[in-house]
Design an enzyme around this catalytic site. Structure first.
Site, PDB file in Angstrom:
ATOM      1  N   GLU A  34       0.863   3.949   1.795  1.00 38.74           N
ATOM      2  CA  GLU A  34       1.327   4.381   3.120  1.00 38.74           C
ATOM      3  C   GLU A  34       2.441   3.482   3.648  1.00 38.74           C
ATOM      4  O   GLU A  34       3.431   3.958   4.208  1.00 38.74           O
ATOM      5  CB  GLU A  34       0.190   4.351   4.152  1.00 38.74           C
ATOM      6  CG  GLU A  34      -1.022   5.134   3.774  1.00 38.74           C
ATOM      7  CD  GLU A  34      -2.109   4.253   3.162  1.00 38.74           C
ATOM      8  OE1 GLU A  34      -1.867   3.652   2.097  1.00 38.74           O
ATOM      9  OE2 GLU A  34      -3.200   4.168   3.748  1.00 38.74           O
ATOM     10  N   CYS A  79      -6.140   1.953   5.891  1.00 35.96           N
ATOM     11  CA  CYS A  79      -6.754   0.662   6.221  1.00 35.96           C
ATOM     12  C   CYS A  79      -6.199   0.175   7.565  1.00 35.96           C
ATOM     13  O   CYS A  79      -5.315   0.816   8.148  1.00 35.96           O
ATOM     14  CB  CYS A  79      -6.432  -0.344   5.114  1.00 35.96           C
ATOM     15  SG  CYS A  79      -4.705  -0.915   5.142  1.00 35.96           S
ATOM     16  N   CYS A 120      -2.288  -0.280   7.452  1.00 38.03           N
ATOM     17  CA  CYS A 120      -1.560   0.983   7.392  1.00 38.03           C
ATOM     18  C   CYS A 120      -1.728   1.791   8.674  1.00 38.03           C
ATOM     19  O   CYS A 120      -0.779   2.422   9.140  1.00 38.03           O
ATOM     20  CB  CYS A 120      -1.980   1.771   6.161  1.00 38.03           C
ATOM     21  SG  CYS A 120      -1.487   0.924   4.634  1.00 38.03           S
ATOM     22  N   HIS A 154       0.848  -1.185   0.000  1.00 36.32           N
ATOM     23  CA  HIS A 154       0.000   0.000   0.000  1.00 36.32           C
ATOM     24  C   HIS A 154       0.887   1.239   0.000  1.00 36.32           C
ATOM     25  O   HIS A 154       2.015   1.211   0.508  1.00 36.32           O
ATOM     26  CB  HIS A 154      -0.878   0.034   1.249  1.00 36.32           C
ATOM     27  CG  HIS A 154      -1.951  -0.998   1.266  1.00 36.32           C
ATOM     28  ND1 HIS A 154      -3.081  -0.870   2.044  1.00 36.32           N
ATOM     29  CD2 HIS A 154      -2.078  -2.184   0.628  1.00 36.32           C
ATOM     30  CE1 HIS A 154      -3.855  -1.916   1.879  1.00 36.32           C
ATOM     31  NE2 HIS A 154      -3.259  -2.734   1.024  1.00 36.32           N
TER      32      HIS A 154
END
Length: 163
Positions: free
Chosen positions: A55, A83, A86, A53
């Site tokens: 992040e 999410c 993260c 992801h």
């Protein structure tokens, strides 16, 4: 333009990079002392890595840039609400401030479903600013998924007509 909007524009530029390679258009930047120390965009499909992801990658790059896993003087700007994975990485890296654009009602953990960033039982909490360039961030995602649905519809239509 506020500094939050300025840095969110940089995160949006990262999201566009993701979109160009067929990734969900999410981008992130990490700022320390008014300098971007890390930039990233989603790479899950490209790397076939569920943890890739924006992040998560940005946090790894920022830790490398500062030479420490503690990102105590940094701000994370991300186009979509983090999410659970993260949000956990944000807590564990001790990022004190998170700024995001669009809420994620299906997976957001900075207030939409649960607020892991303000969980009082953790030893670290992050201040959250939401809705920065929200319309632009949300439109990126809406348009991306609309294109995917259209492609699927066209593919099904072509298959049913024997093309």
């Amino acid at each position: 333009m506020t500094s939050d909007a300025f840095y969110m524009e940089k995160a949006i530029a990262e999201a566009h990079k993701a979109e160009r390679i067929g990734e969900v258009p999410i981008g992130a930047v990490i700022v320390k002392e008014n300098v971007i120390i890390a930039r990233a965009h989603n790479l899950r499909e490209y790397l076939q890595d569920p943890t890739a992801h924006a992040e998560h990658i940005a946090i790894q790059r920022a830790a490398e840039a500062v030479g420490s896993w503690r990102l105590e003087d940094c701000t994370l700007y991300v186009t979509l609400e983090p999410c659970p994975m993260c949000a956990g990485a944000i807590v564990m890296s001790r990022i004190p401030r998170v700024v995001f654009g669009a809420r994620d009602p299906k997976g957001g953990c900075a207030g939409s479903i649960i607020d892991l960033l303000q969980q009082p039982k953790f030893n670290h909490r992050a201040e959250v600013t939401e809705g920065v360039l929200e319309t632009e961030c949300a439109q990126l995602l809406t348009q991306f998924f609309k294109k995917i649905r259209e492609r699927k519809k066209n593919r099904r239509s072509a298959e049913s007509t024997g093309r």
